[in-house]
Design an enzyme around this catalytic site. Structure first.
Site, PDB file in Angstrom:
ATOM      1  N   LYS A 255     -51.840 -47.894  -3.635  1.00 51.24           N
ATOM      2  CA  LYS A 255     -50.933 -48.915  -4.153  1.00 51.24           C
ATOM      3  C   LYS A 255     -49.479 -48.549  -3.880  1.00 51.24           C
ATOM      4  O   LYS A 255     -48.657 -49.406  -3.525  1.00 51.24           O
ATOM      5  CB  LYS A 255     -51.153 -49.103  -5.657  1.00 51.24           C
ATOM      6  CG  LYS A 255     -52.448 -49.792  -6.033  1.00 51.24           C
ATOM      7  CD  LYS A 255     -52.566 -49.909  -7.541  1.00 51.24           C
ATOM      8  CE  LYS A 255     -53.861 -50.580  -7.955  1.00 51.24           C
ATOM      9  NZ  LYS A 255     -53.991 -50.660  -9.432  1.00 51.24           N
TER      10      LYS A 255
ATOM     11  N   HIS B 296     -84.152 -56.888   7.791  1.00 53.25           N
ATOM     12  CA  HIS B 296     -84.122 -57.282   9.198  1.00 53.25           C
ATOM     13  C   HIS B 296     -82.881 -56.766   9.916  1.00 53.25           C
ATOM     14  O   HIS B 296     -82.703 -57.021  11.110  1.00 53.25           O
ATOM     15  CB  HIS B 296     -84.215 -58.810   9.310  1.00 53.25           C
ATOM     16  CG  HIS B 296     -85.519 -59.361   8.827  1.00 53.25           C
ATOM     17  ND1 HIS B 296     -86.579 -59.641   9.659  1.00 53.25           N
ATOM     18  CD2 HIS B 296     -85.941 -59.645   7.573  1.00 53.25           C
ATOM     19  CE1 HIS B 296     -87.597 -60.097   8.954  1.00 53.25           C
ATOM     20  NE2 HIS B 296     -87.236 -60.101   7.672  1.00 53.25           N
TER      21      HIS B 296
ATOM     22  N   GLU C 169     -65.532 -45.700  -8.144  1.00 53.13           N
ATOM     23  CA  GLU C 169     -64.265 -45.280  -8.743  1.00 53.13           C
ATOM     24  C   GLU C 169     -64.452 -44.195  -9.785  1.00 53.13           C
ATOM     25  O   GLU C 169     -63.554 -43.395 -10.018  1.00 53.13           O
ATOM     26  CB  GLU C 169     -63.556 -46.480  -9.385  1.00 53.13           C
ATOM     27  CG  GLU C 169     -62.573 -47.156  -8.473  1.00 53.13           C
ATOM     28  CD  GLU C 169     -61.643 -48.101  -9.215  1.00 53.13           C
ATOM     29  OE1 GLU C 169     -60.665 -48.538  -8.578  1.00 53.13           O
ATOM     30  OE2 GLU C 169     -61.869 -48.419 -10.390  1.00 53.13           O
TER      31      GLU C 169
END
Length: 412
Positions: A402, A293, A272
């Site tokens: 938002k 892995h 951010e």
């Protein structure tokens, strides 16, 4: 400072790093002069007084007496710092009160499971939202507040509700004020992702039984311009030099599963702060040896768009010995000694493959050292963003999503 940064395998010439130090110091100074917005966190370790710490600890003690569960509702910086600290210092939840985090997703299944976990037990709630209107958090709050009212009634619900928000009019602040809930102010000049060393992070951590005074003492030991003189900002410098040389991803790598949320906190902090104006390193996090892995092949021979930052603890404190009956060459050795072999083996293999590796280590993990780490990375992140020419403290892209999300919600 207990934090050590080893850039000897970064592949960047020391003279190039030294040539950037004066500018890095100039950017650091901006954090202290007050010329930038949202830099209240810089001096907060000094300004957060012993009396304020006492108040939080007394509140935490009351919550522990009242409740088997402490439900912390918040998203992003409103919960990840506290979650990281608790996982690192009290992973088994030795305290009688269990801290549960919610309000950071829209999963009905997750909330339903929390309700089942709480059952008929006593619980309290902490609602954390800088703006006082965070969608995920306030949605969850509405659900659990109703549950509390049915269980305790309005007056006791208010007594068991703790709010951390800005001291200004918002849905959360106005409602909490009207109902008499306990409100802790989040300073207007401290952004969410830099708020772990405020009541946002300190109250849940205190409820978990962790010594927040020692955390703040650790942070305070680095809260000065002098603490970051000389080579102390080389990590932020190296990150920018990597970016200029074409690296686009920083992979934070840990060798302790309890560091998982510290990695999540770093991802938000750096993502951010730096990801704007078409710039920024993409922060990723891997847990070794597990992810060797699944991602080891890519790291060793895949697209070289990244550099690696190892974050390790020299002495983890607890260990288990492998019995002599086990397969050689592991028999008789301890798990942590083998883990150190994994750290060194991965570093050597990747360095030999030409992959830049930065190693950040601390001697042990305790509240004081973790306080240092939190402040160290906040400072390095802010300076790194300023070196790249972006504002570390805004997030216009988050506000954009938002706005779009709310339009869909209102149309339901």
């Amino acid at each position: 400072m207990d934090i050590r940064v080893d850039i000897s395998n970064s592949g960047i010439d020391n003279s190039e790093i030294a040539g950037c130090r004066e500018r890095a110091q100039a950017e650091l100074k901006k954090l202290w002069t007050g010329e930038l917005h949202f830099t209240g966190w810089v001096k907060d370790p000094y300004e957060f007084t012993d009396e304020m710490i006492d108040e939080l600890q007394e509140t935490a003690e009351k919550i522990r007496k009242d409740s088997k569960y402490f439900l912390v509702l918040g998203v992003g910086g409103s919960f990840m710092g506290a979650k990281a600290v608790i996982d690192l210092l009290d992973p088994e939840g030795d305290n009688n009160t269990k801290v549960i985090f919610a309000g950071y997703n829209f999963s009905g299944r997750y909330l339903h499971q929390i309700m089942n976990t709480i059952g008929d037990s006593d619980f309290s709630i902490c609602v954390i939202s800088k703006s006082g209107s965070t969608t995920e958090t306030l949605s969850a709050y509405g659900i659990f507040k109703e549950l509390m009212i049915r269980k305790y009634g309005p007056e006791e619900t208010a007594r068991r509700t703790y709010v951390v928000t800005e001291h200004k009019s918002s849905f959360l602040f106005d409602q909490a004020s009207a109902e008499g809930a306990r409100i802790f102010d989040l300073a207007l000049d401290i952004g969410g992702r830099y708020s772990v060393l405020t009541p946002v992070g300190l109250l849940p951590v205190a409820v978990a039984g962790i010594d927040i005074r020692k955390i703040m003492e650790g942070a305070r030991s680095l809260a000065s311009e002098e603490a970051f003189k000389g080579e102390a900002l080389d990590y932020s410098i190296v990150r920018n030099l990597f970016y200029e040389k074409g690296k686009k991803i920083e992979v934070f790598e840990f060798f302790d599963p309890y560091c998982a949320y510290f990695g999540e906190w770093l991802k938000q902090l750096f993502g951010e702060s730096e990801g704007k104006d078409g710039k920024g390193l993409f922060p990723a996090s891997l847990m070794f040896s597990r992810d060797l892995h699944s991602m080891g092949q890519f790291l060793q021979q895949g697209t070289q768009c990244f550099f690696e930052t190892f974050i390790t603890v020299d002495e983890p404190g607890e260990d288990v010995q492998i019995p002599d009956s086990a397969m050689k060459p592991f028999a008789g050795k301890t798990i942590e000694k083998i883990n150190k072999c994994a750290v060194n083996g991965v570093a050597d293999a990747h360095t030999k493959a030409g992959i830049p590796v930065v190693r950040i280590s601390v001697p042990e993990m305790n509240a004081n050292v973790l306080g240092q780490m939190l402040y160290f990375f906040e400072t390095q992140c802010a300076v790194s963003a300023l070196l790249s020419g972006v504002d570390p403290f805004n997030q216009p892209g988050v506000e954009a999503y938002k706005k779009e999300m709310r339009s869909y919600i209102e149309a339901l």
